[in-house]
Design an enzyme around this catalytic site. Sequence first.
Site, PDB file in Angstrom:
ATOM      1  N   THR A  31     -30.944  33.710  16.553  1.00  0.00           N
ATOM      2  CA  THR A  31     -31.096  35.247  16.704  1.00  0.00           C
ATOM      3  C   THR A  31     -32.379  35.599  17.578  1.00  0.00           C
ATOM      4  O   THR A  31     -32.402  36.929  18.158  1.00  0.00           O
ATOM      5  CB  THR A  31     -31.411  35.967  15.607  1.00  0.00           C
ATOM      6  OG1 THR A  31     -32.329  35.509  14.917  1.00  0.00           O
ATOM      7  CG2 THR A  31     -30.198  35.636  14.496  1.00  0.00           C
TER       8      THR A  31
ATOM      9  N   ASP B 275     -35.573  26.233  18.487  1.00  0.00           N
ATOM     10  CA  ASP B 275     -35.307  25.204  17.399  1.00  0.00           C
ATOM     11  C   ASP B 275     -33.454  24.715  17.912  1.00  0.00           C
ATOM     12  O   ASP B 275     -33.150  25.056  19.059  1.00  0.00           O
ATOM     13  CB  ASP B 275     -34.968  26.109  15.924  1.00  0.00           C
ATOM     14  CG  ASP B 275     -33.997  27.148  15.977  1.00  0.00           C
ATOM     15  OD1 ASP B 275     -33.336  27.465  16.939  1.00  0.00           O
ATOM     16  OD2 ASP B 275     -33.847  27.604  14.962  1.00  0.00           O
TER      17      ASP B 275
ATOM     18  N   HIS C 270     -45.300  47.508  29.678  1.00  0.00           N
ATOM     19  CA  HIS C 270     -46.029  48.428  28.644  1.00  0.00           C
ATOM     20  C   HIS C 270     -46.820  47.603  27.775  1.00  0.00           C
ATOM     21  O   HIS C 270     -47.821  48.056  27.346  1.00  0.00           O
ATOM     22  CB  HIS C 270     -45.169  49.441  27.941  1.00  0.00           C
ATOM     23  CG  HIS C 270     -44.731  50.542  28.875  1.00  0.00           C
ATOM     24  ND1 HIS C 270     -43.838  51.654  28.266  1.00  0.00           N
ATOM     25  CD2 HIS C 270     -44.713  50.685  30.206  1.00  0.00           C
ATOM     26  CE1 HIS C 270     -43.676  52.582  29.344  1.00  0.00           C
ATOM     27  NE2 HIS C 270     -44.140  52.051  30.322  1.00  0.00           N
ATOM     28  N   ASN C 271     -46.195  46.367  27.268  1.00  0.00           N
ATOM     29  CA  ASN C 271     -46.983  45.618  26.329  1.00  0.00           C
ATOM     30  C   ASN C 271     -47.439  44.465  26.749  1.00  0.00           C
ATOM     31  O   ASN C 271     -48.036  43.752  25.972  1.00  0.00           O
ATOM     32  CB  ASN C 271     -45.811  45.236  25.051  1.00  0.00           C
ATOM     33  CG  ASN C 271     -44.938  46.526  24.971  1.00  0.00           C
ATOM     34  OD1 ASN C 271     -43.619  46.374  25.269  1.00  0.00           O
ATOM     35  ND2 ASN C 271     -45.450  47.457  24.239  1.00  0.00           N
TER      36      ASN C 271
ATOM     37  N   CYS D  28     -34.401  30.876  19.282  1.00  0.00           N
ATOM     38  CA  CYS D  28     -33.751  30.182  18.248  1.00  0.00           C
ATOM     39  C   CYS D  28     -32.526  31.038  18.165  1.00  0.00           C
ATOM     40  O   CYS D  28     -31.834  31.657  19.083  1.00  0.00           O
ATOM     41  CB  CYS D  28     -34.552  30.793  16.973  1.00  0.00           C
ATOM     42  SG  CYS D  28     -34.817  32.434  16.327  1.00  0.00           S
TER      43      CYS D  28
ATOM     44  N   HIS E 146     -51.592  51.899  28.782  1.00  0.00           N
ATOM     45  CA  HIS E 146     -50.942  50.732  27.834  1.00  0.00           C
ATOM     46  C   HIS E 146     -51.973  49.651  27.508  1.00  0.00           C
ATOM     47  O   HIS E 146     -51.905  49.283  26.313  1.00  0.00           O
ATOM     48  CB  HIS E 146     -50.016  50.131  28.631  1.00  0.00           C
ATOM     49  CG  HIS E 146     -48.919  51.210  28.970  1.00  0.00           C
ATOM     50  ND1 HIS E 146     -48.121  51.819  28.075  1.00  0.00           N
ATOM     51  CD2 HIS E 146     -48.525  51.470  30.364  1.00  0.00           C
ATOM     52  CE1 HIS E 146     -47.215  52.762  28.677  1.00  0.00           C
ATOM     53  NE2 HIS E 146     -47.381  52.536  30.314  1.00  0.00           N
TER      54      HIS E 146
HETATM   55  C1  RB5 Z   1     -31.343  28.520  12.281  1.00  0.00           C
HETATM   56  O1  RB5 Z   1     -29.886  28.217  11.473  1.00  0.00           O
HETATM   57  C2  RB5 Z   1     -31.584  30.066  12.338  1.00  0.00           C
HETATM   58  O2  RB5 Z   1     -32.046  30.463  11.043  1.00  0.00           O
HETATM   59  C3  RB5 Z   1     -32.781  30.136  13.465  1.00  0.00           C
HETATM   60  O3  RB5 Z   1     -32.203  29.620  14.620  1.00  0.00           O
HETATM   61  C4  RB5 Z   1     -32.945  31.626  13.595  1.00  0.00           C
HETATM   62  O4  RB5 Z   1     -31.899  32.359  14.078  1.00  0.00           O
HETATM   63  C5  RB5 Z   1     -34.084  32.414  12.751  1.00  0.00           C
HETATM   64  O5  RB5 Z   1     -34.393  33.338  12.815  1.00  0.00           O
END
Ligand code: RB5
Length: 147
Positions: free
Chosen positions: A68, A8, A99-100, A66, A134
């Site tokens: 996070t 994103d 492992h995964n 994204c 695994h």
């Molecule tokens: C977008 O602002 C943010 O929420 C998205 O990039 C992400 O971190 C969501 O988990």
Amino acid sequence: MKIGFGSDHGGYELKMKIMKALAKEDKYELFDFGSFEGEKADYPIYAKKTADAVVNGDVDLGLLYCGTGIGISIAANKVKGIRCAHVSDPYSSRMAKEHNNANMLALGGRVLGEELALEIVHAFLNAEFQGGRHQNRLDLITKMEEN
Ligand code: RB5
């Protein structure tokens, strides 16, 4: 190796930096499933586009970004057959494959610097699934998907 990329707006810049770095290595085919140009974008859409490409075999692995790494990993893991690991360090990244047998990684563009992110990506791409005990655990996960 074919690698799919999705992000994103929160992960767009890091995605582009990692794509640029991997393109220089000359051993990967890279496919960008959006979003493009850093426009505001809903991460589930790009998680799904990239995850579908992994499940369909159009690419071997997927790298998602994204803000996070959390939202896009949650979304990707809703696609049957996807094992997406949200990681922030190279050790976990290597383990995600060994492992995964993760087929996607999710990274946080607002959390990681480019150098660390690249180390994390290399740890994943250079690792090999160890199978054995695994695989039994992955089979249990697959059963959960089927119920
Ligand atoms: C977008 O602002 C943010 O929420 C998205 O990039 C992400 O971190 C969501 O988990």
